[in-house]
Design a protein around this motif. Structure first.
Motif, PDB file in Angstrom:
ATOM      1  N   MET A  37      -1.634 -46.220 -14.128  1.00 14.70           N
ATOM      2  CA  MET A  37      -0.790 -44.976 -14.507  1.00 14.70           C
ATOM      3  C   MET A  37      -0.671 -43.995 -14.144  1.00 14.70           C
ATOM      4  N   LYS A  38       0.679 -43.422 -14.118  1.00 11.53           N
ATOM      5  CA  LYS A  38       1.379 -41.976 -13.528  1.00 11.53           C
ATOM      6  C   LYS A  38       0.779 -41.086 -13.927  1.00 11.53           C
ATOM      7  N   ALA A  39       0.178 -39.811 -12.646  1.00 14.98           N
ATOM      8  CA  ALA A  39      -0.108 -38.665 -13.438  1.00 14.98           C
ATOM      9  C   ALA A  39       1.024 -38.002 -13.500  1.00 14.98           C
ATOM     10  N   PRO A  40       0.818 -37.342 -14.367  1.00 14.99           N
ATOM     11  CA  PRO A  40       2.316 -36.440 -14.929  1.00 14.99           C
ATOM     12  C   PRO A  40       3.149 -35.425 -13.690  1.00 14.99           C
ATOM     13  N   PRO A  41       3.888 -34.770 -13.497  1.00 14.90           N
ATOM     14  CA  PRO A  41       3.885 -34.009 -12.175  1.00 14.90           C
ATOM     15  C   PRO A  41       3.757 -32.656 -12.659  1.00 14.90           C
ATOM     16  N   VAL A  42       3.156 -32.277 -11.795  1.00 15.58           N
ATOM     17  CA  VAL A  42       2.665 -30.677 -11.792  1.00 15.58           C
ATOM     18  C   VAL A  42       4.100 -29.480 -11.565  1.00 15.58           C
ATOM     19  N   ALA A  43       4.443 -28.204 -12.833  1.00 12.86           N
ATOM     20  CA  ALA A  43       4.512 -27.423 -12.232  1.00 12.86           C
ATOM     21  C   ALA A  43       5.099 -26.633 -11.073  1.00 12.86           C
ATOM     22  N   VAL A  44       5.322 -26.011 -10.069  1.00 14.81           N
ATOM     23  CA  VAL A  44       5.298 -25.026  -9.255  1.00 14.81           C
ATOM     24  C   VAL A  44       6.366 -24.222  -9.147  1.00 14.81           C
ATOM     25  N   SER A  45       6.195 -23.331  -8.017  1.00 10.95           N
ATOM     26  CA  SER A  45       7.258 -22.164  -7.691  1.00 10.95           C
ATOM     27  C   SER A  45       7.158 -22.331  -6.357  1.00 10.95           C
ATOM     28  N   VAL A  46       8.519 -21.433  -5.785  1.00 14.20           N
ATOM     29  CA  VAL A  46       8.400 -21.826  -4.446  1.00 14.20           C
ATOM     30  C   VAL A  46       9.775 -21.000  -4.094  1.00 14.20           C
ATOM     31  N   THR A  47       8.916 -20.743  -2.598  1.00 13.84           N
ATOM     32  CA  THR A  47       9.932 -19.861  -2.148  1.00 13.84           C
ATOM     33  C   THR A  47      10.287 -20.768  -0.715  1.00 13.84           C
ATOM     34  N   GLN A  48      12.083 -20.415  -0.821  1.00 15.19           N
ATOM     35  CA  GLN A  48      12.339 -21.042   0.364  1.00 15.19           C
ATOM     36  C   GLN A  48      12.344 -20.639   1.837  1.00 15.19           C
ATOM     37  N   VAL A  49      12.175 -20.785   2.706  1.00 15.04           N
ATOM     38  CA  VAL A  49      11.524 -20.726   4.196  1.00 15.04           C
ATOM     39  C   VAL A  49      12.612 -19.856   4.970  1.00 15.04           C
ATOM     40  N   VAL A  50      13.018 -18.592   5.225  1.00 13.80           N
ATOM     41  CA  VAL A  50      14.006 -18.566   6.146  1.00 13.80           C
ATOM     42  C   VAL A  50      14.033 -17.402   7.544  1.00 13.80           C
ATOM     43  N   ALA A  51      14.081 -17.586   8.464  1.00 11.69           N
ATOM     44  CA  ALA A  51      13.708 -16.473   9.481  1.00 11.69           C
ATOM     45  C   ALA A  51      14.997 -16.015   9.496  1.00 11.69           C
ATOM     46  N   ALA A  52      14.365 -14.153   9.350  1.00  9.93           N
ATOM     47  CA  ALA A  52      14.870 -13.149   9.299  1.00  9.93           C
ATOM     48  C   ALA A  52      14.144 -12.772  10.341  1.00  9.93           C
ATOM     49  N   ASP A  53      14.609 -10.643  10.214  1.00  3.70           N
ATOM     50  CA  ASP A  53      14.310  -9.844  11.442  1.00  3.70           C
ATOM     51  C   ASP A  53      13.522  -9.547  10.216  1.00  3.70           C
ATOM     52  N   TRP A  54      11.874  -9.294  11.915  1.00  2.00           N
ATOM     53  CA  TRP A  54      10.687  -8.507  11.304  1.00  2.00           C
ATOM     54  C   TRP A  54      10.423  -7.645  12.179  1.00  2.00           C
ATOM     55  N   GLN A  55       9.877  -6.371  11.450  1.00  2.00           N
ATOM     56  CA  GLN A  55       9.374  -4.933  11.947  1.00  2.00           C
ATOM     57  C   GLN A  55       8.639  -4.818  12.541  1.00  2.00           C
ATOM     58  N   PRO A  56       7.840  -5.516  13.293  1.00  2.00           N
ATOM     59  CA  PRO A  56       6.394  -5.885  14.147  1.00  2.00           C
ATOM     60  C   PRO A  56       5.288  -3.787  13.861  1.00  2.00           C
ATOM     61  N   GLY A  57       4.156  -3.700  14.129  1.00  2.00           N
ATOM     62  CA  GLY A  57       3.998  -2.118  14.163  1.00  2.00           C
ATOM     63  C   GLY A  57       2.557  -2.448  14.017  1.00  2.00           C
ATOM     64  N   LEU A  58       2.096  -1.067  14.447  1.00  2.00           N
ATOM     65  CA  LEU A  58       0.717  -1.115  14.523  1.00  2.00           C
ATOM     66  C   LEU A  58      -0.085  -0.240  13.936  1.00  2.00           C
ATOM     67  N   GLU A  59      -0.699  -0.032  13.173  1.00  2.00           N
ATOM     68  CA  GLU A  59      -1.833   0.358  12.717  1.00  2.00           C
ATOM     69  C   GLU A  59      -3.035   0.963  12.774  1.00  2.00           C
ATOM     70  N   ALA A  60      -3.616   2.256  12.244  1.00  2.00           N
ATOM     71  CA  ALA A  60      -4.094   3.199  12.586  1.00  2.00           C
ATOM     72  C   ALA A  60      -4.896   3.507  10.980  1.00  2.00           C
ATOM     73  N   ILE A  61      -6.009   4.643  11.919  1.00  8.69           N
ATOM     74  CA  ILE A  61      -5.898   5.967  10.588  1.00  8.69           C
ATOM     75  C   ILE A  61      -6.179   7.603  11.491  1.00  8.69           C
ATOM     76  N   GLY A  62      -5.933   8.067  10.879  1.00 14.15           N
ATOM     77  CA  GLY A  62      -5.231   9.047  10.966  1.00 14.15           C
ATOM     78  C   GLY A  62      -5.245  10.214  10.360  1.00 14.15           C
ATOM     79  N   THR A  63      -5.248  11.813  11.244  1.00 16.64           N
ATOM     80  CA  THR A  63      -5.854  12.729   9.761  1.00 16.64           C
ATOM     81  C   THR A  63      -5.085  14.068   9.673  1.00 16.64           C
ATOM     82  N   ALA A  64      -4.641  14.205   8.848  1.00 15.72           N
ATOM     83  CA  ALA A  64      -3.612  15.288   8.677  1.00 15.72           C
ATOM     84  C   ALA A  64      -4.120  16.702   9.340  1.00 15.72           C
ATOM     85  N   ALA A  65      -3.407  17.786  10.012  1.00 19.93           N
ATOM     86  CA  ALA A  65      -3.387  19.231  10.295  1.00 19.93           C
ATOM     87  C   ALA A  65      -2.039  19.496   9.643  1.00 19.93           C
ATOM     88  N   ALA A  66      -1.915  20.828   9.608  1.00 15.22           N
ATOM     89  CA  ALA A  66      -0.860  21.798   9.034  1.00 15.22           C
ATOM     90  C   ALA A  66      -0.883  21.910  10.734  1.00 15.22           C
TER      91      ALA A  66
END
Length: 370
Positions: A37-66
């Motif tokens: 007996m053959k298992a029925p196919p599973v329905a899935v959603s896909v995303t196509q892999v595309v090389a694109a521009d990447w905006q790297p960044g540095l994450e930090a925690i800050g405190t606001a002051a006037a």
């Protein structure tokens, strides 16, 4: 008797053997059916892999002051006679805020001004007499010294009197009054805070290696803890030394505060934008599955079964190496290439090699399917 017992035993063995044989036959038939007996196919959603521009960044925690903000304090001791502001008033530069009792100082000033008038009159007379030659030079010198002393006394009392009226050093929003009319205050007593919230500065820290990637003028994005307020600004300063205790470098950014949504002292998440990189593969974080064996994704590929001319879609588990994160995206460093179709919904129903069909209508919100 023995004969009957033997017959009963033989009959029991025959019946039991028949039942066991029947069960083995049925089990074998069922196993054969399921094996073919053959298992029925599973329905899935896909995303196509595309090389694109990447905006790297540095994450930090800050405190606001006037950019301009301070706690206002009294310059001289005395009884509070007037409070000329209310909490959250918009204050202009030079506006009078608090009046301390200055009656004694005013009386002293009036006396000093009268003495100054007398000294200047005496000086004028001494000059006239000296010009006529009927007065000694020492008398003129004494008159000039007395006039100078009187002027200094007046200037001193005027300066003392000015400390009794407290004015705003700059324009901004004033806070809740910390003093009451009629109360005695000592010099240095804080009576309110004044904050110019039109522009904010955000102080944050980075490691030594991260700070080496940053320079003044770079763009930063600040976001409140709950994410309801966001603003962009520029780095205006980098501390030229490393804190010997934390081994971190302090940086400062200048951020416009439109609508005054940012508040001095507020906790903020800071992201420093680094130069854009080309041809980087990045995918939604939801497509990546993590386990003890590493990070992996399911890639949909066309495959032909052995002995069949018809190609079918199969999901294959592919182990990958992830890199940096930004928003809901993660950088994929190895394991994928442009054009691959990666499952972004329905992974929990898959095993490597499972037959699938593509149905992008079930894609998760915010995850694109191609």
């Amino acid at each position: 008797m023995i004969k009957r017992l033997l017959i009963a035993i033989v009959a029991l063995v025959i019946v039991a053997g028949g039942i066991i044989g029947y069960n083995l036959f049925v089990g074998k038939m069922i196993a054969g059916i399921f094996a073919n007996m053959k298992a029925p196919p599973v329905a899935v959603s896909v995303t196509q892999v595309v090389a694109a521009d990447w905006q790297p960044g540095l994450e930090a925690i800050g405190t606001a002051a006037a950019v301009q903000g301070t706690d206002l304090a009294t310059e001289a001791a005395g009884i509070v006679r007037e409070i000329r502001f209310a909490a959250n008033d918009r204050i202009e530069k030079g506006q009078a805020l608090v009046q301390i009792d200055d009656r004694q100082e005013r009386a002293d000033l009036d006396s000093a001004r009268a003495a100054l008038t007398l000294a200047e009159t005496a000086l004028t007379r001494a000059k006239e007499l000296r010009q006529k030659g009927v007065s000694a030079t020492s008398a003129l010198d004494e008159a000039e010294a007395a006039a100078i002393e009187a002027r200094a006394t007046v200037a001193k009392l005027e300066a003392t009197l000015s400390t009794k009226q407290l004015t705003a050093p700059f324009a901004g929003t004033i806070g809740i009054p910390q003093i009451e009319i009629g109360s005695y205050v000592a010099a240095g007593t804080v009576f309110a805070t004044l904050q110019d919230r039109s522009r904010m500065r955000v102080d944050f820290t980075l490691t030594e290696s991260e700070a080496a990637l940053v320079s003044p003028g770079m763009s930063v994005t600040v976001t409140s803890e709950v994410g309801d307020v966001s603003a962009e600004g520029k780095i205006t300063g980098i501390e030229p030394k490393i804190d010997p205790n934390s081994r971190l470098v302090t940086l400062r950014a200048d951020v416009p505060n439109e609508g005054e949504k940012l508040t001095p002292g507020q906790f903020l998440r800071v992201r420093v934008a680094l130069p854009v990189e080309k041809d980087v593969i990045a995918l939604p974080q939801t497509v990546v599955s993590s386990s003890l064996y590493g990070d992996s994704v399911f890639v949909v590929r066309e495959e032909k079964a052995e002995g069949s001319d018809t190609a079918e879609l199969h999901a294959r588990q592919v182990f990958i190496k992830v890199g940096r994160h930004f928003d809901d995206k993660v950088e994929i460093r190895t394991g994928l290439q442009s054009g691959d179709q990666v499952v972004n919904a329905g992974q929990n129903k898959l095993s490597s090699g499972a037959t699938v069909t593509i149905d992008n209508s079930q894609s998760l919100p915010g995850v694109g399917g191609n």
